[in-house]
Design an enzyme around this catalytic site. Structure first.
Site, short mmCIF file in Angstrom:
data_model
loop_
_atom_site.label_atom_id
_atom_site.label_comp_id
_atom_site.label_asym_id
_atom_site.label_seq_id
_atom_site.Cartn_x
_atom_site.Cartn_y
_atom_site.Cartn_z
N GLU A 92 149.41 -77.73 57.91
CA GLU A 92 148.38 -77.84 56.86
C GLU A 92 148.42 -76.67 55.87
OE1 GLU A 92 144.33 -78.14 58.34
OE2 GLU A 92 143.51 -78.40 56.34
N LYS A 149 149.79 -82.11 56.49
CA LYS A 149 148.38 -82.29 56.11
C LYS A 149 148.10 -81.49 54.84
CE LYS A 149 143.64 -81.64 57.70
NZ LYS A 149 142.70 -81.74 58.80
C1 5MM Z 1 137.08 -78.60 60.25
O1 5MM Z 1 137.46 -77.71 59.25
C2 5MM Z 1 138.66 -77.00 59.56
C3 5MM Z 1 138.52 -75.55 59.34
O2 5MM Z 1 137.51 -75.08 60.12
P1 5MM Z 1 137.45 -73.50 60.34
O3 5MM Z 1 137.25 -72.88 58.98
O4 5MM Z 1 136.26 -73.37 61.20
O5 5MM Z 1 138.73 -73.12 60.99
C4 5MM Z 1 139.77 -77.38 58.62
O6 5MM Z 1 141.00 -76.90 59.08
C5 5MM Z 1 139.89 -78.84 58.47
O7 5MM Z 1 140.53 -79.37 59.57
C6 5MM Z 1 140.72 -79.18 57.26
O8 5MM Z 1 140.65 -78.22 56.27
C7 5MM Z 1 140.26 -80.47 56.69
O9 5MM Z 1 138.87 -80.42 56.49
P2 5MM Z 1 138.25 -81.06 55.21
O10 5MM Z 1 136.77 -80.81 55.36
O11 5MM Z 1 138.86 -80.34 54.05
O12 5MM Z 1 138.62 -82.52 55.25
#
Ligand code: 5MM
Length: 344
Positions: free
Chosen positions: A183, A225
């Site tokens: 990601e 991702k």
């Molecule tokens: C769940 O959010 C993840 C990051 O959390 P932390 O900041 O607590 O590590 C994040 O990695 C998430 O999986 C992705 O960014 C995708 O989340 P969004 O909200 O952008 O779909």
């Protein structure tokens, strides 16, 4: 023909393809304790270890999630937790036909010498941690790099450091029999234009795939991702759905090898329905060389969280709201979303 059960899909190439198969996407529920506390605070829910556990049980126990989701990304604490009835979350998910995965990065830290930029840490001891997660039932993992955008940023140094860490992580996952979700998130924060997001995303993805090749990562056994190519949140001109889809597809076709089985987008702060519409429009520009689906956190959870409010009496309604978003996004992953689906 019946679909193979998740338990029968064992090698990492087949697991990667299974995770991004037709009509399915991935739920990111890997918020750290502090991040989930912030999400709770925004809707007035007190954050305790028990309220966070109960929230995850509300999501994972929604009946039929396996019809729209192939996997759920867990946080370290969550993968060790159980339902109130004592079923470990990985087993609960497996019973729903959903593969458990886990976030294994240690978070973004300031990058020395590069003011305003971050590098994701967590490679030390990762081999041992991955073996532990595999033993707990995890079948895939996730590592997120965060790339900030303004007129000068990101720097080449920041992109190289993050791409190297992502590639080292991915190689270690594959060695451990886990599919790496890779990601590289180019943030929506800022006033940059769609064109600037496109330039930065293209540059980051080129840097990333060079590093993945250098670290001998098997492209057939990973999932990318990325962010969609959008206008920055504070940009005065917000690009249309058609422009986002066009720019995103153009950028990915230029940079992502066809050997990668799937692309599962993050939502990045888009409104839930907007993220669904973008995913759908992207798929309507297909066929693409890879499956294109979702791995949303906020865009899948936002509605359910505000309905739930931390009350047991709201669980059924919250699950309905969650399933609704999952079903709409599953349709969008096939380019078959219509507004009628929002009626439930
Ligand atoms: C769940 O959010 C993840 C990051 O959390 P932390 O900041 O607590 O590590 C994040 O990695 C998430 O999986 C992705 O960014 C995708 O989340 P969004 O909200 O952008 O779909």
């Amino acid at each position: 023909m019946d679909e193979p059960s998740p338990a029968s899909v064992t090698d990492i190439r087949a697991t990667a393809r299974w995770l991004v198969r037709e009509g399915r996407g991935i739920l990111a529920a890997d918020e750290r304790t502090t991040t989930l506390a912030k999400r709770f605070a925004a809707v007035g829910i007190p954050s305790t270890p028990e309220s966070q556990r109960a929230y995850r049980e509300m999501l994972f126990g929604a009946e039929g999630i396996g019809d729209s989701l192939s996997g759920v990304i867990l946080f370290d604490e969550t993968i060790h937790q159980s339902t109130a009835a004592g079923v470990p979350f990985p087993a609960q998910l497996a019973a729903q036909g959903v593969l458990p995965g886990v976030k294994v990065d240690g978070g973004a830290q300031p990058l020395a010498g590069f003011p305003g930029e971050a590098v994701t840490e967590g490679l030390d001891g990762l081999r041992q941690r991955l073996a532990g997660y595999r033993a707990l039932g995890a079948r895939f993992a996730k590592w997120r790099a965060v790339i900030a955008v303004d007129a000068e940023l990101p720097t080449t140094g920041c992109m190289l450091a993050n791409a190297h860490a992502l590639a080292r992580y991915a190689a270690l996952c594959q060695e451990a029999g886990l599919v790496p979700i890779v990601e590289p998130e180019v943030l929506m924060d800022g006033s940059h234009t769609l064109e600037r997001c496109s330039t930065v995303t293209e540059s980051m993805l080129r840097t990333l795939f060079t590093s993945l090749a250098a670290q001998r990562v098997e492209l057939e056994a990973m999932i990318l991702k990325p962010n969609m190519v959008t206008s920055g949140k504070a940009c005065v001109t917000q690009a249309s759905t058609a422009s986002v889809a066009q720019a995103t597809v153009e950028c990915l076709r230029r940079t992502v090898p066809a050997a990668v089985p799937g692309i599962a987008f993050l939502s990045g702060g888009q409104r839930p329905i907007q993220a669904t519409e973008h995913l759908d429009a992207i798929n309507r520009l297909g066929p693409h060389p890879w499956r294109v689906t979702f791995s949303f956190a906020r865009a899948l959870q936002e509605d359910a969280l505000s309905v739930w409010q931390g009350h047991e009496s709201n669980i059924d309604a919250a699950r309905q709201a969650f399933l609704q978003r999952a079903v709409c996004n599953a349709a969008a992953s096939d380019g078959a979303y219509t507004a009628d689906l929002e009626a439930g």
